[in-house]
Design a protein around this motif. Structure first.
Motif, PDB file in Angstrom:
ATOM      1  N   GLU A   1       0.229  -0.693   0.606  1.00 33.09           N
ATOM      2  CA  GLU A   1       0.053   0.308  -0.089  1.00 33.09           C
ATOM      3  C   GLU A   1       0.962   1.318  -0.024  1.00 33.09           C
ATOM      4  N   LEU A   2       1.993   1.374   0.918  1.00 32.73           N
ATOM      5  CA  LEU A   2       2.664   2.190   0.988  1.00 32.73           C
ATOM      6  C   LEU A   2       3.534   2.725  -0.125  1.00 32.73           C
ATOM      7  N   GLY A   3       3.527   1.250  -0.983  1.00 33.26           N
ATOM      8  CA  GLY A   3       4.255   1.627  -2.276  1.00 33.26           C
ATOM      9  C   GLY A   3       3.638   2.376  -3.796  1.00 33.26           C
TER      10      GLY A   3
ATOM     11  N   ILE B   1      13.869  -7.593   0.166  1.00 32.75           N
ATOM     12  CA  ILE B   1      14.120  -6.354   0.118  1.00 32.75           C
ATOM     13  C   ILE B   1      14.196  -5.164  -1.443  1.00 32.75           C
ATOM     14  N   ARG B   2      14.236  -5.967  -2.404  1.00 33.44           N
ATOM     15  CA  ARG B   2      14.802  -5.441  -3.459  1.00 33.44           C
ATOM     16  C   ARG B   2      13.350  -5.181  -4.478  1.00 33.44           C
ATOM     17  N   LYS B   3      12.188  -5.964  -3.425  1.00 35.64           N
ATOM     18  CA  LYS B   3      10.819  -6.344  -4.391  1.00 35.64           C
ATOM     19  C   LYS B   3      10.390  -5.061  -3.770  1.00 35.64           C
ATOM     20  N   HIS B   4      10.436  -4.622  -2.239  1.00 40.20           N
ATOM     21  CA  HIS B   4       9.411  -3.389  -2.037  1.00 40.20           C
ATOM     22  C   HIS B   4      10.389  -2.524  -1.349  1.00 40.20           C
ATOM     23  N   TYR B   5      10.967  -3.298  -0.766  1.00 42.26           N
ATOM     24  CA  TYR B   5      11.836  -1.385   0.355  1.00 42.26           C
ATOM     25  C   TYR B   5      12.605  -0.236  -0.660  1.00 42.26           C
ATOM     26  N   ASN B   6      14.534  -1.339  -1.693  1.00 45.74           N
ATOM     27  CA  ASN B   6      14.285  -0.633  -2.760  1.00 45.74           C
ATOM     28  C   ASN B   6      13.484   0.306  -3.978  1.00 45.74           C
ATOM     29  N   PRO B   7      12.849  -0.512  -4.338  1.00 40.33           N
ATOM     30  CA  PRO B   7      11.748   0.742  -5.154  1.00 40.33           C
ATOM     31  C   PRO B   7      10.994   2.003  -4.691  1.00 40.33           C
ATOM     32  N   LEU B   8      11.007   1.696  -3.667  1.00 42.58           N
ATOM     33  CA  LEU B   8      10.458   2.675  -2.558  1.00 42.58           C
ATOM     34  C   LEU B   8      11.201   3.727  -2.321  1.00 42.58           C
ATOM     35  N   ILE B   9      12.238   3.218  -1.550  1.00 41.69           N
ATOM     36  CA  ILE B   9      13.461   4.606  -0.897  1.00 41.69           C
ATOM     37  C   ILE B   9      13.784   5.087  -2.111  1.00 41.69           C
ATOM     38  N   ALA B  10      14.298   4.813  -3.827  1.00 33.89           N
ATOM     39  CA  ALA B  10      14.759   5.188  -5.182  1.00 33.89           C
ATOM     40  C   ALA B  10      13.091   6.251  -5.294  1.00 33.89           C
ATOM     41  N   ARG B  11      12.527   5.762  -4.820  1.00 32.23           N
ATOM     42  CA  ARG B  11      10.941   7.039  -6.072  1.00 32.23           C
ATOM     43  C   ARG B  11      11.132   7.879  -4.819  1.00 32.23           C
ATOM     44  N   LEU B  12      11.497   7.259  -4.039  1.00 27.63           N
ATOM     45  CA  LEU B  12      11.119   9.079  -2.858  1.00 27.63           C
ATOM     46  C   LEU B  12      12.185   9.852  -3.845  1.00 27.63           C
ATOM     47  N   ARG B  13      13.191   9.239  -3.469  1.00 26.25           N
ATOM     48  CA  ARG B  13      14.917   9.513  -4.055  1.00 26.25           C
ATOM     49  C   ARG B  13      14.409  11.328  -5.084  1.00 26.25           C
TER      50      ARG B  13
ATOM     51  N   LEU C   1      14.084   4.827   5.431  1.00 29.11           N
ATOM     52  CA  LEU C   1      12.324   4.874   5.667  1.00 29.11           C
ATOM     53  C   LEU C   1      12.588   6.952   5.655  1.00 29.11           C
ATOM     54  N   ALA C   2      12.468   7.553   7.090  1.00 30.66           N
ATOM     55  CA  ALA C   2      12.741   9.153   7.076  1.00 30.66           C
ATOM     56  C   ALA C   2      14.048   9.693   6.958  1.00 30.66           C
ATOM     57  N   LEU C   3      15.048   8.429   7.153  1.00 32.63           N
ATOM     58  CA  LEU C   3      16.046   9.655   6.247  1.00 32.63           C
ATOM     59  C   LEU C   3      16.358   9.983   4.581  1.00 32.63           C
ATOM     60  N   ALA C   4      15.349   8.765   4.534  1.00 34.93           N
ATOM     61  CA  ALA C   4      15.263   9.769   2.882  1.00 34.93           C
ATOM     62  C   ALA C   4      13.897  10.606   2.462  1.00 34.93           C
TER      63      ALA C   4
ATOM     64  N   VAL D   1      22.221  -5.880   8.685  1.00 33.63           N
ATOM     65  CA  VAL D   1      22.629  -5.092   8.328  1.00 33.63           C
ATOM     66  C   VAL D   1      22.127  -3.916   8.050  1.00 33.63           C
ATOM     67  N   PRO D   2      22.523  -2.043   8.595  1.00 33.61           N
ATOM     68  CA  PRO D   2      21.068  -1.193   7.713  1.00 33.61           C
ATOM     69  C   PRO D   2      20.584  -1.574   5.927  1.00 33.61           C
ATOM     70  N   ASP D   3      19.632  -1.702   5.709  1.00 29.91           N
ATOM     71  CA  ASP D   3      19.167  -1.473   4.736  1.00 29.91           C
ATOM     72  C   ASP D   3      18.463  -0.559   4.215  1.00 29.91           C
ATOM     73  N   SER D   4      17.889  -0.060   3.124  1.00 29.14           N
ATOM     74  CA  SER D   4      16.911   0.681   2.725  1.00 29.14           C
ATOM     75  C   SER D   4      17.731   1.349   2.353  1.00 29.14           C
ATOM     76  N   GLY D   5      18.542   2.189   2.244  1.00 27.49           N
ATOM     77  CA  GLY D   5      19.288   3.369   1.350  1.00 27.49           C
ATOM     78  C   GLY D   5      19.930   4.111   3.325  1.00 27.49           C
ATOM     79  N   SER D   6      20.019   2.864   4.300  1.00 22.51           N
ATOM     80  CA  SER D   6      20.358   3.344   5.190  1.00 22.51           C
ATOM     81  C   SER D   6      21.973   4.156   5.619  1.00 22.51           C
ATOM     82  N   THR D   7      23.043   2.568   4.879  1.00 23.78           N
ATOM     83  CA  THR D   7      24.398   3.339   4.507  1.00 23.78           C
ATOM     84  C   THR D   7      24.900   4.543   3.730  1.00 23.78           C
ATOM     85  N   PHE D   8      23.327   4.843   3.447  1.00 28.32           N
ATOM     86  CA  PHE D   8      23.756   5.542   1.688  1.00 28.32           C
ATOM     87  C   PHE D   8      23.485   7.158   2.961  1.00 28.32           C
ATOM     88  N   PHE D   9      22.523   7.560   3.463  1.00 28.54           N
ATOM     89  CA  PHE D   9      21.811   8.288   4.103  1.00 28.54           C
ATOM     90  C   PHE D   9      22.522   8.988   5.097  1.00 28.54           C
TER      91      PHE D   9
END
Ligand code: T3D
Length: 266
Positions: free
Chosen positions: A37-39, A88-100, A121-124, A146-154
Motif C-alpha cells: 500500500e505504501l509503495g 528487500i529488492r522487491k519492496h523496500y528498494n523501489p520505495l526508497i529510490a522513488r522517494l529520492r 524511510l525517514a532518512l530518505a 546490516v542497515p538496509d533500505s538506504g541507511s548506509t547511504f543516507f
C-alpha cells in the motif's frame, strides 16, 4: 486521486498529500500489505500533478519500527537458509529510490521512534521535522543485520562516517535533540505542535516552484557521484530546463513588480 488502505491513510489538502502509516499497535512496522500500500501511495503521489508536497508520518506513538518481524516469523521456524535480499529488492528498494527521484518535496513528520527500515524511510525524505519524543534507532544490528533500505547511504551523508558507524553498530537510540544537533532532522518541535507545524511547513513547500525543486533533487542526487566539472555542466543543463518554466518567469516578474510570487508548479 487519493486512496486510503488497510494499513495507511491518505489525505489531500491544498497540494499536500499526507500518507500516514497506520498500524499503531506495532509502531507502524511494515507487514507485506503495508509495503504494497505504501509503495502504491508513493507512486500515486509522484504521478499526480496536483500533489506538490508529500508528507509521510505515523499514527500513534511511533513513526515506524521497520520490518514487521512477526509477519516474517515463519521463516525462522524452518532450517532452510534465509534469503532476505529478494524481499528487500522487491519492496523496500523501489520505495526508497522513488522517494529520492520523485520531483517534488518529501517531508518526513516524525511523531515517534523510527527504527530499522522505518529509520531508513525517514532518512530518505528530503526534510525531517520531529516531535520532541521522536527518535532514530538503526535497529538492524540488534537482529544481526546490516542497515538496509538506504541507511548506509543516507546516514553517513547526513552525519559523517564516524558518527554513522557508531549509530549503526551500537543500534542505540538517537533522541530528537541529538538528531537536531548532528543534522539528522531539520527541526524539532513540541509533540503537540507537530501536526500544525508539519502542515505549515508542507503548505510552504507546496507553494514553491515545484519543478525547480525537482531539478534541485536531481542535481543533489547526481552530485554524490560526479566530478566538479560534470556537475557544473549538469547544473547548466538543469537551469536551461528550469528557465523554461512558467514559475521562473513568475518569480522574476514578481520580483521586478515588487510583489510576492504566485507559483503554480508549471
Ligand atoms: O526481510 C527482512 O527481514 C529484511 C528487512 C529488514 C528491515 C528491518 O527493518 S530489520 C529491523 C526490524 N525492526 C526492529 O528490529 C525493531 C524492533 N523493535 C524495537 O526494537 C522496539 O520496539 C523499538 C525500539 C522500535 C521501540 O521500543 P518501545 O519500547 O518503545 O516499544 P515496544 O514495546 O518494543 O513495541 C511496542 C509494540 O510494537 C510491541 O507489541 P506488544 O508487546 O505491545 O504487543 C512490539 O512487539 C511491537 N513491535 C515493535 N517493533 C516491531 C513490533 N512488532 C513487529 N515488528 C517490529 N519490528
Amino acid at each position: 486521486m487519493s486512496e486510503s488502505g488497510k494499513t495507511i491513510l491518505v489525505a489531500d489538502s491544498a497540494g499536500v498529500r499526507t500518507i500516514t502509516l497506520n498500524r499503531p499497535d506495532v509502531l507502524n512496522a511494515f507487514n507485506s500489505v503495508m509495503l504494497e500500500e505504501l509503495g502504491k501511495a508513493v507512486r500515486d503521489a509522484e504521478r499526480d500533478k496536483s500533489v506538490r508536497c508529500v508528507v509521510i508520518t505515523g499514527a500513534g506513538r511511533g513513526f515506524s519500527a521497520g520490518q514487521d518481524l512477526a509477519d516474517v516469523a515463519d521463516r525462522y521456524r524452518s532450517d532452510q537458509p534465509l534469503e532476505l535480499g529478494a524481499h528487500i529488492r522487491k519492496h523496500y528498494n523501489p520505495l526508497i529510490a522513488r522517494l529520492r527521484t520523485m520531483e517534488k518535496p518529501v517531508l518526513g513528520s516524525l511523531n515517534g521512534v523510527a527504527a530499522g527500515a522505518g529509520c531508513s524511510l525517514a532518512l530518505a525524505c528530503d526534510f525531517r521535522i520531529a516531535g520532541q519524543s521522536a527518535s532514530f534507532v538503526e535497529a538492524f544490528v540488534n537482529v544481526g543485520l546490516v542497515p538496509d533500505s538506504g541507511s548506509t547511504f543516507f546516514l553517513p551523508r547526513l552525519v559523517g562516517v564516524g558518527r554513522a558507524m557508531e549509530i549503526a553498530v551500537t543500534g542505540r537510540k538517537v533522541k530528537a535533540d541529538e538528531a537536531l544537533q548532528i543534522g539528522l532532522v531539520n527541526r524539532v518541535v513540541a509533540d503537540g505542535d507537530l501536526p500544525a507545524e508539519t502542515a505549515k511547513l508542507a503548505q510552504q513547500l507546496a507553494g514553491l516552484p515545484t519543478q525547480a525543486i525537482g531539478l534541485t533533487k536531481r542535481a543533489m542526487n547526481s552530485s554524490w557521484s560526479a566530478e566538479l566539472e560534470q556537475q557544473l555542466d549538469y547544473e547548466a543543463m538543469l537551469q536551461t530546463t528550469a528557465g523554461r518554466t512558467k514559475d521562473h518567469r513568475e518569480g522574476v516578474t514578481a520580483f521586478l513588480d515588487k510583489r510576492p510570487p504566485k507559483f503554480t508548479g508549471e
